[in-house]
Design an enzyme around this catalytic site. Structure first.
Site, PDB file in Angstrom:
ATOM      1  N   LYS A   1      43.577  46.107  37.885  1.00  0.00           N
ATOM      2  CA  LYS A   1      44.907  45.732  38.130  1.00  0.00           C
ATOM      3  C   LYS A   1      45.823  45.974  36.778  1.00  0.00           C
ATOM      4  CE  LYS A   1      47.800  42.321  39.810  1.00  0.00           C
ATOM      5  NZ  LYS A   1      47.955  40.810  40.229  1.00  0.00           N
TER       6      LYS A   1
ATOM      7  N   GLU B   1      36.308  45.020  29.135  1.00  0.00           N
ATOM      8  CA  GLU B   1      35.323  45.670  29.543  1.00  0.00           C
ATOM      9  C   GLU B   1      35.315  47.081  30.301  1.00  0.00           C
ATOM     10  OE1 GLU B   1      36.550  42.558  29.782  1.00  0.00           O
ATOM     11  OE2 GLU B   1      34.935  41.107  30.025  1.00  0.00           O
TER      12      GLU B   1
ATOM     13  N   GLY C   1      44.200  39.792  41.841  1.00  0.00           N
ATOM     14  CA  GLY C   1      43.187  40.602  41.606  1.00  0.00           C
ATOM     15  C   GLY C   1      41.701  40.217  42.535  1.00  0.00           C
ATOM     16  N   ARG C   2      41.566  38.969  42.712  1.00  0.00           N
ATOM     17  CA  ARG C   2      40.543  38.484  43.544  1.00  0.00           C
ATOM     18  C   ARG C   2      40.458  38.488  45.235  1.00  0.00           C
ATOM     19  NH1 ARG C   2      42.337  34.801  40.081  1.00  0.00           N
ATOM     20  NH2 ARG C   2      43.188  32.987  41.053  1.00  0.00           N
TER      21      ARG C   2
ATOM     22  N   GLU D   1      37.717  30.695  40.338  1.00  0.00           N
ATOM     23  CA  GLU D   1      38.888  30.986  39.701  1.00  0.00           C
ATOM     24  C   GLU D   1      40.281  30.753  40.092  1.00  0.00           C
ATOM     25  OE1 GLU D   1      38.496  34.977  37.054  1.00  0.00           O
ATOM     26  OE2 GLU D   1      40.039  35.466  38.465  1.00  0.00           O
TER      27      GLU D   1
ATOM     28  N   HIS E   1      12.545  29.314  48.071  1.00  0.00           N
ATOM     29  CA  HIS E   1      11.290  29.360  47.168  1.00  0.00           C
ATOM     30  C   HIS E   1      12.001  29.255  45.779  1.00  0.00           C
ATOM     31  CE1 HIS E   1       8.892  30.656  50.675  1.00  0.00           C
ATOM     32  NE2 HIS E   1       9.925  31.326  50.991  1.00  0.00           N
TER      33      HIS E   1
ATOM     34  N   LYS F   1      38.992  35.514  26.172  1.00  0.00           N
ATOM     35  CA  LYS F   1      39.379  37.048  25.756  1.00  0.00           C
ATOM     36  C   LYS F   1      39.998  37.021  24.086  1.00  0.00           C
ATOM     37  CE  LYS F   1      40.664  38.342  30.567  1.00  0.00           C
ATOM     38  NZ  LYS F   1      41.768  38.796  31.449  1.00  0.00           N
TER      39      LYS F   1
HETATM   40  O1  F6P Z   1      38.456  37.388  34.938  1.00  0.00           O
HETATM   41  C1  F6P Z   1      39.804  37.564  34.752  1.00  0.00           C
HETATM   42  C2  F6P Z   1      40.303  38.295  35.407  1.00  0.00           C
HETATM   43  O2  F6P Z   1      41.707  38.432  35.042  1.00  0.00           O
HETATM   44  C3  F6P Z   1      40.415  38.356  36.968  1.00  0.00           C
HETATM   45  O3  F6P Z   1      41.247  37.554  37.436  1.00  0.00           O
HETATM   46  C4  F6P Z   1      40.406  39.841  37.346  1.00  0.00           C
HETATM   47  O4  F6P Z   1      39.893  40.087  38.834  1.00  0.00           O
HETATM   48  C5  F6P Z   1      39.495  40.625  36.106  1.00  0.00           C
HETATM   49  O5  F6P Z   1      39.838  39.660  35.131  1.00  0.00           O
HETATM   50  C6  F6P Z   1      39.621  41.994  35.921  1.00  0.00           C
HETATM   51  O6  F6P Z   1      41.033  42.334  35.689  1.00  0.00           O
HETATM   52  P1  F6P Z   1      41.694  43.844  36.073  1.00  0.00           P
HETATM   53  O7  F6P Z   1      41.494  44.156  37.325  1.00  0.00           O
HETATM   54  O8  F6P Z   1      43.275  43.574  35.521  1.00  0.00           O
HETATM   55  O9  F6P Z   1      40.817  44.724  35.113  1.00  0.00           O
END
Ligand code: F6P
Length: 537
Positions: A202, A208, A261-262, A347, A378, A506
């Site tokens: 987003k 990452e 995002g979620r 979250e 199990h 972060k």
């Molecule tokens: O984990 C934090 C977060 O901001 C989430 O809310 C989001 O879904 C994720 O990182 C990834 O963010 P982006 O889509 O901006 O890479």
């Protein structure tokens, strides 16, 4: 009733429920099963094995009403600002509404741009599937590598696992972790010339995702040279950053900052799934979620699935002080559902201050954990049945299998039914003693063994049943929990749509990274400093 009085009532109902037998309520409440069974959008929900009496249930519905659910829901669907700390609407429902609607975000009709975006996705997904859109050297696309994390990963990954063909025509793989092992496994066996890399972020700033995107692009370029960029797709609410990364303009799929995002699965974030499953399946997924939206908007509160499920969870969480909850899908295809819910619930509602910045006086999001049944039986079910803490369970079951052996599926169903029953009815020490006595156990061993083999029972569960796992029922299931989270957030008085709690880690990672890779040194506590010294390269 005031909200404060409704909470006092819930506290007192919860305290009374502590010493009461759930099984006993079936005897004293004639229509218990009928009143606590619900259905909508192809999902059935049984909340009769919850600890509340029918009177407690009515009081809990009163809490939802007094907390202003109806007005809050209207604001959500109207596209008003509900994410107050970021000044945004949360209009993910508009993404799954039928084409040609008039869905608003802060007074602006966003339906035309949503419809246009969806058509673009369709054209692209169908183009790849049909072979009209090909790789740089003219080869058909056989694999999609989806790179994203959190909300840009968990929804698509869940959908793919839930609906993928056993032998897919397009191999969809996911990479979320910055741990290079995940990318190495995801790339194994793929050929750059027949692979699309779909980078989903987003913000397009997530460390990452950008690290993995760079590595994947290098992998493409090593083999395809400058033509590699034809294989690079970006999905983002920050198209400028995707362009700056080098994604060709016509390969950037945008969505909007009013999509959390979620909650973004329904946007172009679902593109990889639309390619690998087919656009029709994606549309059915949207339609299932839209059916749940319609139900949530129109059903009375006491028959409204997201509302009553939220209330069952709140009754346990707040009324009975149970801070954890297990979610067990008896469907291997839904094994990622607990992980998806961890982000959605924890979250969204893992907050300790209200939307007005005031400390909450009650607990918010429960700790969610789980795994597919029967596997969990199990592993951690021992603690569910006999542990010192009562952990309510949400069971999810599917009546008919998507593939395979019907007899095996009956075994799966027998297990989920039996587990819900066993948690509730338990097994008394008297019954255990009788059985051991009949087997000739000595008095001494009876005293030692009987308590260990006793099941206290009275452990609550809810039971969600779908006829088949289809794109529609999956869409409805996900939307049910999205709205459940919203209802809880309103009742707890917090903002479910921000996530400030992920920021500090972060920021500190950005401070530590140069210390690991260079001669930089920043002040830290002794433990942290020692770790940095140990791991410095
Ligand atoms: O984990 C934090 C977060 O901001 C989430 O809310 C989001 O879904 C994720 O990182 C990834 O963010 P982006 O889509 O901006 O890479």
């Amino acid at each position: 009733m005031s909200v404060a009085d409704a909470w006092t009532q819930l506290d007192s109902d919860g305290a009374k429920a502590q010493g009461r037998s759930i099984s006993g309520l079936f005897l004293s409440e004639a229509d218990r099963l009928g009143r606590l069974s619900f259905s909508a959008a192809g999902l059935g929900l049984d909340l009769s094995k919850q600890p509340w009496s029918l009177a407690d249930f009515d009081h809990a519905v009163g809490l939802a009403r007094d907390a202003g659910i109806e007005a809050a829901r209207a604001r959500l669907f109207a596209g008003d600002i509900v994410n107050t700390s970021e000044g945004r609407a949360a209009q993910h429902m508009a993404l799954r509404a039928a084409a040609g609607g008039r869905n608003q975000v802060q007074g602006r009709d966003v339906s035309p741009e949503i419809d246009a975006g969806r058509e673009r996705m369709r054209t692209f997904a169908e183009g790849v599937r049909s072979g009209r859109i090909r790789g740089a050297d003219g080869r058909n696309i056989k694999a999609v590598l989806h790179i994203g994390i959190g909300g840009s990963d968990l929804g698509p990954r869940l959908v793919w696992e839930a609906l993928r063909p056993v032998e897919p025509g397009i191999d969809l793989r996911f990479v979320a972790n910055v741990d290079p092992s995940e990318l190495a496994f995801a790339l194994a066996g793929l050929e750059p010339a027949s692979t699309l890399v779909v980078v989903v972020s987003k913000t397009f700033t997530t460390q990452e995702t950008l690290a993995n995107a760079q590595s994947a692009r290098a992998w493409l370029r090593d083999s395809l040279g400058p033509a590699a960029d034809l294989h690079l797709i970006a999905v983002t609410a920050a198209p400028d950053r995707a362009l700056a990364f080098g994604t060709p303009q016509e390969q950037v799929f945008a969505f909007w900052d009013w999509v959390g995002g979620r909650y973004s699965l329904w946007s172009a974030v679902g593109l990889s799934c639309a390619i690998a499953l087919g656009f029709e399946a994606f549309e059915h997924l949207l339609a299932g979620a839209a059916a749940m939206d319609a139900h949530f908007q129109s059903a009375p509160l006491d028959r409204n699935l997201p509302v009553v499920l939220a209330l069952a969870h709140i009754f346990n969480r707040n009324g009975m002080q149970r801070p954890a909850r297990a979610v067990i899908p008896y469907a291997q295809r839904l094994r990622l559902f607990p992980a998806f819910l961890q982000q959605l619930e924890m979250e969204s509602n893992g907050k300790r201050v209200s939307a007005l910045g005031i400390s909450l006086i009650r607990g918010s999001a429960t700790t969610v954990f789980g795994d597919a049944g029967t596997n969990g039986q199990h592993a951690f079910f021992q603690a569910l049945h006999q542990g010192t803490d009562v952990v309510p369970v949400d069971f999810v079951a599917v009546a008919h299998p998507r593939e395979g052996d019907g007899v095996a599926h009956q075994k799966l169903l027998a297990n989920v039914i039996a587990q819900a029953e066993a948690l509730m009815i338990g097994r008394t020490e008297g019954a255990v003693r009788q059985e051991l006595e009949a087997r000739g156990a000595s008095e001494e061993s009876l005293n030692v063994l009987a308590p260990q083999r006793t099941f206290p029972g009275n452990r609550p569960s809810s039971f969600l049943l779908m006829d088949r796992l289809t794109p529609e029922s999956l869409g409805a299931l996900i939307a049910l929990f999205e709205h459940k989270v919203f209802v809880e957030g309103v009742i707890w008085g917090l903002n479910s749509f921000d996530q400030w709690g992920v920021e500090l880690g972060k920021t500190l990672a950005a401070v530590v990274l140069p210390e690991l890779t260079g001669a930089v040194s920043n002040p830290h506590d002794p433990s942290t400093a020692a770790l940095i010294r140990q791991l410095r390269s």
